[in-house]
Design an enzyme around this catalytic site. Structure first.
Site, PDB file in Angstrom:
ATOM      1  N   ASP A   3       8.733  -4.401 -13.480  1.00 42.51           N
ATOM      2  CA  ASP A   3       9.097  -3.522 -12.360  1.00 42.51           C
ATOM      3  C   ASP A   3      10.452  -3.862 -11.754  1.00 42.51           C
ATOM      4  OD1 ASP A   3       8.180  -5.717 -10.829  1.00 42.51           O
ATOM      5  OD2 ASP A   3       6.139  -4.922 -11.054  1.00 42.51           O
TER       6      ASP A   3
ATOM      7  N   LYS B  44       9.002   1.248  -9.039  1.00 47.73           N
ATOM      8  CA  LYS B  44       9.402   2.377  -8.207  1.00 47.73           C
ATOM      9  C   LYS B  44      10.880   2.619  -8.442  1.00 47.73           C
ATOM     10  CE  LYS B  44       7.030   2.572  -4.002  1.00 47.73           C
ATOM     11  NZ  LYS B  44       6.884   2.009  -2.685  1.00 47.73           N
TER      12      LYS B  44
ATOM     13  N   MET C 295       9.384  -8.525   2.453  1.00 45.01           N
ATOM     14  CA  MET C 295       9.351  -7.087   2.766  1.00 45.01           C
ATOM     15  C   MET C 295       9.627  -6.837   4.253  1.00 45.01           C
ATOM     16  SD  MET C 295       5.971  -6.349   0.457  1.00 45.01           S
ATOM     17  CE  MET C 295       5.264  -7.985   0.698  1.00 45.01           C
TER      18      MET C 295
HETATM   19  N1  SAH Z   1       5.865 -11.734  -6.064  1.00 47.19           N
HETATM   20  C1  SAH Z   1       7.154 -11.726  -5.432  1.00 47.19           C
HETATM   21  C2  SAH Z   1       7.157 -10.945  -4.140  1.00 47.19           C
HETATM   22  C3  SAH Z   1       6.914  -9.498  -4.315  1.00 47.19           C
HETATM   23  S1  SAH Z   1       6.934  -8.626  -2.789  1.00 47.19           S
HETATM   24  C4  SAH Z   1       7.611 -13.183  -5.209  1.00 47.19           C
HETATM   25  O1  SAH Z   1       6.834 -14.085  -5.372  1.00 47.19           O
HETATM   26  O2  SAH Z   1       8.767 -13.368  -4.876  1.00 47.19           O
HETATM   27  C5  SAH Z   1       8.571  -8.019  -2.766  1.00 47.19           C
HETATM   28  C6  SAH Z   1       9.408  -8.744  -1.770  1.00 47.19           C
HETATM   29  O3  SAH Z   1       9.820  -9.990  -2.293  1.00 47.19           O
HETATM   30  C7  SAH Z   1      10.687  -8.039  -1.411  1.00 47.19           C
HETATM   31  O4  SAH Z   1      10.494  -7.019  -0.470  1.00 47.19           O
HETATM   32  C8  SAH Z   1      11.487  -9.177  -0.836  1.00 47.19           C
HETATM   33  O5  SAH Z   1      11.049  -9.467   0.477  1.00 47.19           O
HETATM   34  C9  SAH Z   1      11.075 -10.338  -1.706  1.00 47.19           C
HETATM   35  N2  SAH Z   1      12.038 -10.629  -2.789  1.00 47.19           N
HETATM   36  C10 SAH Z   1      11.794 -10.629  -4.105  1.00 47.19           C
HETATM   37  N3  SAH Z   1      12.884 -10.986  -4.787  1.00 47.19           N
HETATM   38  C11 SAH Z   1      13.862 -11.199  -3.881  1.00 47.19           C
HETATM   39  C12 SAH Z   1      15.233 -11.596  -3.976  1.00 47.19           C
HETATM   40  N4  SAH Z   1      15.831 -11.825  -5.148  1.00 47.19           N
HETATM   41  N5  SAH Z   1      15.935 -11.734  -2.827  1.00 47.19           N
HETATM   42  C13 SAH Z   1      15.361 -11.496  -1.634  1.00 47.19           C
HETATM   43  N6  SAH Z   1      14.080 -11.125  -1.507  1.00 47.19           N
HETATM   44  C14 SAH Z   1      13.327 -10.982  -2.599  1.00 47.19           C
END
Ligand code: SAH
Length: 451
Positions: A243, A265, A378
């Protein structure tokens, strides 16, 4: 890609080598290993070359254009630039591949750095940018290659035709061989016990047809943050469901011929529902595929990995889950923020800041401890509300807060302020998703040290 790598069959074909010194000797040595016939021309020829080429053709003379004549390959290895250039012009005029030592601009082919585990050959090229880098990479690869590859490659070469007969379907043959490589049969072949290897390679009962699912954390973006296990499974899978959060750099490391399915999305399109993804995982595995479910960060941190494995358990599909570096850890480190610190913060909380019906609904009174770092996933759209609620429930209005956008990638952006000022800063700056928000005194920790 400027240069297409090809492995050249020179068995019994002739190569013209121009030059009689050390440069020529090195090329002749390599060419002889490939079974080529050598025709060497140079006015002065070292004793060593003479003894290497006793059963080949030597012309002790100055180079002349007429020497280039239907050979499979021409190599210019003299220390005279004018001669090298003449050889290059002559070969190109006759459409013969030519290599001029240390002169890519005069060459139509270049020699890669190689790891020779004959019959297995690994070649590394840097498109003529840096031979030193090429050799360095070769050394890195060499360290990671398992021992005994040569014996295993010989064995697989011997049984290739028979394997085709027994497993006529190419997919089935590939999986059978891949399973063999991870079975005890590999070490058997390595040590030359081909009989034992046989049992694993030709065993139709082994589980080669059963599909499986790998739910793998792809980390926050920088491909160097992938785990070794993630990389191995990325190389093994034949279908990949990924995704938005999975970065292009990570996708580049997936096996080249894997089928890629985007299930995230994309603006303007309807997103794939979680139920649909679960169904796809089950269906593909039942069809016998090795399915890689690649998820940003860690699959079990705001990743809905739990829902996916429930579906797999219910359908009795074998699966593995591989943790990844979650965004909080990657972003904090790359922004120079320690999430905990002896004096400033003794605990850290990962919280979702995703607003529901326009409101971020959280147990705010639990988030007001002075000495706790809070990381909001998020949290961009609800940022103002988050900051206001924290202050309203008792956190200092000047508590440091940072927002990190596209953390760990080359486009990473970090904005720092306080609970009071951060929403305004963000409103005035163009911030790209995904973002993470870190609240707590640790945010300014590094700045204090450097000032
Ligand atoms: N499973 C993922 C989180 C998924 S929820 C994890 O463990 O990181 C999605 C959220 O993750 C985004 O809205 C953001 O808040 C955060 N996120 C994921 N990758 C990111 C990145 N490279 N930089 C900043 N925020 C990130």
């Amino acid at each position: 890609m400027r240069y297409l790598p090809l492995h050249f069959d020179l068995q019994g074909r002739t190569v013209l080598v121009v030059g009689g010194g050390e440069l020529a000797r090195r090329k002749v040595d390599l060419l002889l290993r490939s079974g080529a016939g050598i025709e060497l021309v140079a006015p002065e020829i070292s004793d060593e070359l003479f003894s290497m080429l006793t059963s080949h053709t030597i012309h002790q003379a100055n180079y002349e254009s007429s020497r280039v004549n239907n050979q499979a390959l021409v190599v210019a290895a003299t220390n005279n630039p004018a001669v090298n250039e003449a050889v290059s012009i002559d070969a190109r005029a006759r459409n013969i591949p030519v290599n001029v030592v240390d002169a890519p601009e005069l060459s139509t082919v270049t020699f890669p750095a190689i790891i020779d585990r004959d019959p297995l050959i690994v070649s590394v090229g840097s498109s003529a940018t840096s031979p030193v880098l090429t050799r360095y990479v070769r050394q890195l690869i060499e360290q990671t290659l398992p021992e005994g590859l040569s014996a295993v490659a010989s064995y697989l070469g011997q049984v290739r035709d028979r394997l085709k007969e027994v497993f006529p379907d190419i997919e089935m043959r590939r999986r059978q061989t891949e399973n063999f490589l991870e079975s005890p049969g590999y070490s058997a072949a390595e040590s030359g016990d081909f009989k034992a290897a046989e049992r694993y390679l030709f065993d139709k009962e082994n589980e080669s047809l059963a599909g499986e699912v790998y739910v793998v954390g792809a980390g926050p973006g920088d491909p160097d943050l992938l785990t070794l296990k993630a990389l191995q499974l990325m190389q093994k899978a034949d279908v990949v469901l990924y995704d938005n959060l999975v970065s292009p750099g990570v996708l580049d490391r997936v096996r080249r011929d894997a089928r890629m399915e985007f299930v995230g999305k994309r603006s303007g399109y309807k997103s794939t529902s979680q139920e649909h993804i679960n169904d796809m995982l089950v269906r593909l595995a039942n069809e016998g595929h090795r399915v890689l479910r690649l998820k940003g960060g860690d699959p079990f941190v705001f990743g809905r990995g739990g829902e996916e494995i429930i579906a797999l358990i219910q359908q009795q599909i074998p699966f593995q889950v591989v943790p990844g570096i979650t965004a909080a850890l990657g972003c904090a480190t790359y922004a120079g923020i320690p999430l905990t610190h002896r004096d400033l913060s003794q605990s850290v909380r990962f919280v979702t800041g995703h607003p529901k019906d326009g409101e971020v609904d959280l147990p705010w009174q639990e988030l007001t401890h002075e000495n706790e770092t809070i990381v909001f996933y998020m949290g961009l759209s609800g940022l103002s509300s988050i900051c206001q609620q924290l202050v309203k429930h008792g956190r200092r209005h000047d508590t440091p807060a940072a927002i990190i956008s596209k953390g760990t990638t080359p486009e990473q952006q970090v904005l720092k302020g306080t609970l009071e000022t951060l929403p305004g800063l963000v409103a005035r700056t163009q911030i790209l998703s995904p973002t993470i928000v870190i609240v707590g005194d640790v945010v300014n920790f590094a700045d204090q040290v450097s000032s």
